[in-house]
Design a protein around this motif. Structure first.
Motif, PDB file in Angstrom:
ATOM      1  N   LYS A 209      32.737  41.239  45.611  1.00 33.89           N
ATOM      2  CA  LYS A 209      34.316  41.593  44.452  1.00 33.89           C
ATOM      3  C   LYS A 209      34.742  41.033  43.469  1.00 33.89           C
ATOM      4  O   LYS A 209      35.083  40.963  42.257  1.00 33.89           O
ATOM      5  N   ILE A 210      34.394  39.880  44.017  1.00 38.08           N
ATOM      6  CA  ILE A 210      35.306  39.214  42.727  1.00 38.08           C
ATOM      7  C   ILE A 210      34.141  38.873  41.861  1.00 38.08           C
ATOM      8  O   ILE A 210      34.690  38.610  40.237  1.00 38.08           O
ATOM      9  N   GLU A 212      32.697  41.832  40.874  1.00 37.00           N
ATOM     10  CA  GLU A 212      33.442  42.842  39.901  1.00 37.00           C
ATOM     11  C   GLU A 212      34.690  42.408  39.283  1.00 37.00           C
ATOM     12  O   GLU A 212      34.077  42.999  37.748  1.00 37.00           O
ATOM     13  N   LEU A 213      35.462  42.106  39.759  1.00 35.00           N
ATOM     14  CA  LEU A 213      36.886  41.348  38.773  1.00 35.00           C
ATOM     15  C   LEU A 213      36.891  40.690  37.768  1.00 35.00           C
ATOM     16  O   LEU A 213      37.402  40.354  36.895  1.00 35.00           O
ATOM     17  N   LEU A 214      35.754  39.894  38.008  1.00 39.49           N
ATOM     18  CA  LEU A 214      35.204  38.629  36.929  1.00 39.49           C
ATOM     19  C   LEU A 214      34.452  39.534  35.380  1.00 39.49           C
ATOM     20  O   LEU A 214      34.071  38.924  34.748  1.00 39.49           O
ATOM     21  N   ASP A 215      33.798  40.504  36.308  1.00 39.88           N
ATOM     22  CA  ASP A 215      32.664  41.409  35.164  1.00 39.88           C
ATOM     23  C   ASP A 215      31.788  40.780  35.217  1.00 39.88           C
ATOM     24  O   ASP A 215      31.418  40.167  33.699  1.00 39.88           O
ATOM     25  N   VAL A 234      37.397  35.438  31.447  1.00 41.60           N
ATOM     26  CA  VAL A 234      38.420  36.336  31.597  1.00 41.60           C
ATOM     27  C   VAL A 234      39.273  35.786  30.990  1.00 41.60           C
ATOM     28  O   VAL A 234      40.853  36.554  31.704  1.00 41.60           O
ATOM     29  N   HIS A 251      46.298  36.275  38.627  1.00 43.90           N
ATOM     30  CA  HIS A 251      44.861  37.387  37.778  1.00 43.90           C
ATOM     31  C   HIS A 251      44.262  38.119  39.378  1.00 43.90           C
ATOM     32  O   HIS A 251      44.954  37.612  40.460  1.00 43.90           O
ATOM     33  N   PRO A 252      44.103  39.793  39.145  1.00 43.44           N
ATOM     34  CA  PRO A 252      43.596  39.704  40.291  1.00 43.44           C
ATOM     35  C   PRO A 252      42.177  39.904  41.310  1.00 43.44           C
ATOM     36  O   PRO A 252      42.720  39.334  42.621  1.00 43.44           O
ATOM     37  N   VAL A 253      41.719  38.658  40.599  1.00 39.71           N
ATOM     38  CA  VAL A 253      40.399  37.806  41.427  1.00 39.71           C
ATOM     39  C   VAL A 253      40.749  36.511  42.275  1.00 39.71           C
ATOM     40  O   VAL A 253      40.330  36.072  43.328  1.00 39.71           O
TER      41      VAL A 253
END
Length: 558
Positions: A209-210, A212-215, A234, A251-253
């Motif tokens: 998930k991390i 993904e959220l940080l691309d 980001v 931030h969502p992460v």
DNA sequence: GTTTACGGCGCG
DNA sequence: AAAGCGCGCCGTAAAC
């Protein structure tokens, strides 16, 4: 009466009885296989067993079912006597380093150096005369008797030696630890154990998930530099990946990242690998290092017994029919400071109630939180923030106590040594420290030299400021525990069936006891604390209240 | 390849 | 909020 034990080259033991003047008046040769029986047979006379170190001698006796009441741990006592200001004029303090110093250093080293001799190897190959425990004990006695203040020093030596016995007894019995409960805690938090030490499912899911959220598809969240770079990429303006800095960000992460860090810590520090390594047969055996900290606090070497996180304390469960009596001293360090300074105002504030609440009631500060922060700041040497801001009010209210730590700081800034209540002495600052100070006082010193010297002096002053309190608090705790140990022995001397200490953590102790003894144990714990206060501070009326709880699991103690 | 330093976090 | 003292331990990165 003292009986000195010495290992002979052939593996046997020589036992030398000493009279009150520490002069030998009889020796016995004891075969190694008969040693436990010999000690058992003499123990009713309450001798003080003199040996190179309890860590070396006592485990075999315990394994043979033999406990001793008192000992002199020559390695630990030597270290104290060689460095105390109270014995600075003694011959012992001035003699060149010997094998005994090697022993002392190894005995109090927190971590073993690979390749270096172990405690059990030092002296084994040296000529016997070089490590003659009779001569060493006589030299230590001479130093102690000739000390500026013999009484506190002798108490310290006795307490340190008792600590050495306790550490071995705790290692022997172990702390009750339910591996099944621990595993349940881990599985609830992390998911089931993965094979080969791999990360469990929950941890992997959070990592994905991390990423993904940080691309950042290849990010390893365990790598601080990688993580920092990814966060900055980001657009998060962070300088570290510390949780209290992350917590402030939007931030969502952040949420999954903080959870990941939390679980990762549990997994690596106290996960299944820890369980496999440190818990056997339902017991955790802490590897205490008595005197491992300069202040006299205990350290540990492996196992992390002094850092057991709250979330796994559920795994510490009393055996069926047994209880855990857990006690901790409330606000130990400020109360020790009260006694050190004979501060009557502070003693009044602490009597029969929460010290911090009283400081608020006296109008010194506005809230309990402020009282605590201010008091800690006084003992740690706060220079900024709330704590520093509150110091003047505290100093006005308690000039004696605050004056004592302020003076300790000034001594440290000058490069002087300071002492605990019983005479344990802070180390001298190193050669580099002196050089920086000297350079700054030379005529040609630059402003930068002076700044550096000033800052370094303050650093050392904060250390000595804290030393007087922390070291004296460690002495109180040692006395508490030593007194408790003797009282517990009256309920039964067999470590396996009678109440016994199983854990110690600076200002906190745990006794594992058959249920029927629990009320008595609670009383003895309190009696011992009161006695420790008297041993350190005589009739000065400073209280040492305890929080005591009889529980089934450590998690319920607070 | 092995050792040491660092960042981070747990405890008092 | 995370400073001001004392620690140990983990994994990664840097240094050897």
């Amino acid at each position: 009466m003292h009986i000195v034990l010495d290992r002979r080259p052939d593996g046997g033991v020589t036992a030398t009885e000493l009279d009150a003047a520490a002069m030998p008046h009889g020796t016995a040769a004891v075969e190694a296989s008969d040693l436990a029986e010999f000690v058992r047979s003499r123990e009713p006379e309450h001798p003080r067993w003199v040996w190179s170190s309890a860590a070396r001698w006592y485990p075999a006796l315990l394994a043979a079912g033999v406990r001793v009441e008192r000992c002199v741990d020559l390695a630990l006592c030597r270290r104290i006597l060689r460095t105390s200001l109270l014995t600075a004029d003694s011959e012992l303090a001035h003699e060149p380093a010997t094998g005994w110093d090697d022993l002392a250093r190894i005995a109090t080293a927190a971590a073993e150096t690979p390749g270096a001799p172990t405690l059990f190897e030092v002296g084994e190959s040296a000529p016997a005369a070089a490590l003659d425990p009779v001569r060493e004990f006589q030299a230590q006695q001479a130093a102690a008797i000739g000390a500026t203040q013999p009484a506190p020093l002798r108490l310290l030596l006795a307490a340190e030696s008792a600590g050495a016995l306790i550490a071995e007894e705790i290692r022997f019995t172990g702390m009750p630890w339910r591996a099944d409960v621990h595993d349940r805690v881990l599985t609830e938090a992390l998911g089931p154990r993965a094979p080969d030490g791999r990360h469990p499912a929950r941890l992997e899911a959070l990592a994905a998930k991390i990423r993904e959220l940080l691309d950042a598809p290849r990010l390893n969240p365990d790598s601080q530099p990688e993580l920092l770079a990814a966060l900055r990429r980001v657009g998060l303006d962070v300088t570290s990946t510390r949780k209290w800095e992350l917590r402030e960000l939007e931030h969502p992460v952040i949420e999954p990242l903080l959870e990941y860090k939390n679980l990762y810590r549990l997994f690596t520090a106290n996960g299944w690998a820890w369980l496999d390594t440190w818990v056997h047969d339902g017991r955790f055996r802490p590897d205490y290092v008595v005197g491992g900290v300069v202040t006299g606090r205990w350290a540990t070497s492996g196992g992390g017994a002094l850092q057991l996180p709250k979330n796994i304390r559920r795994a510490v469960v009393a055996d069926p029919g047994w209880k855990l009596v857990v006690a901790d001293a409330a606000q130990l360090e400020p109360r020790v400071l009260t006694g050190l300074a004979s501060d009557v105002n502070m003693a009044d504030a602490g009597r029969g109630r929460d010290l911090y609440d009283s400081v608020v009631a006296a109008g010194v500060v506005a809230s309990r939180r402020e009282a605590k922060v201010a008091m800690l700041g006084a003992m740690y040497g706060a220079t900024t923030g709330d704590s520093a801001r509150l110091m003047p009010a505290l100093r006005r209210a308690f000039p004696q106590a605050i004056g004592l730590v302020d003076r300790a700081a000034e001594q440290g800034e000058r490069g002087d040594q300071v002492m605990s209540r019983l005479g344990r002495t802070s180390p001298r600052p190193g050669g580099a420290w002196r050089e920086v100070q000297d350079r700054a006082s030379q005529p040609g010193a630059s402003a930068a030299d002076e700044r550096r010297a000033r800052s370094q002096a303050r650093d050392w002053g904060r250390f000595t400021r804290n030393f007087v309190v922390q070291a004296s608090a460690a002495e109180w705790a040692l006395c508490w525990m030593a007194e408790l140990r003797l009282r517990l022995a009256e309920l039964g001397s067999d470590l396996v069936t009678a109440p016994h200490l199983v854990f110690f953590l600076h200002d906190e102790i745990m006794v594992h006891t058959p249920e029927r003894f629990a009320p008595q144990v609670e009383r003895l714990v309190r009696d011992a604390a009161a006695q420790a206060g008297r041993l350190l501070f005589g009739t000065f009326p400073v209280d040492f209240p305890l929080q005591v709880a009889t529980v089934d699991t450590y998690a319920d103690a607070k």
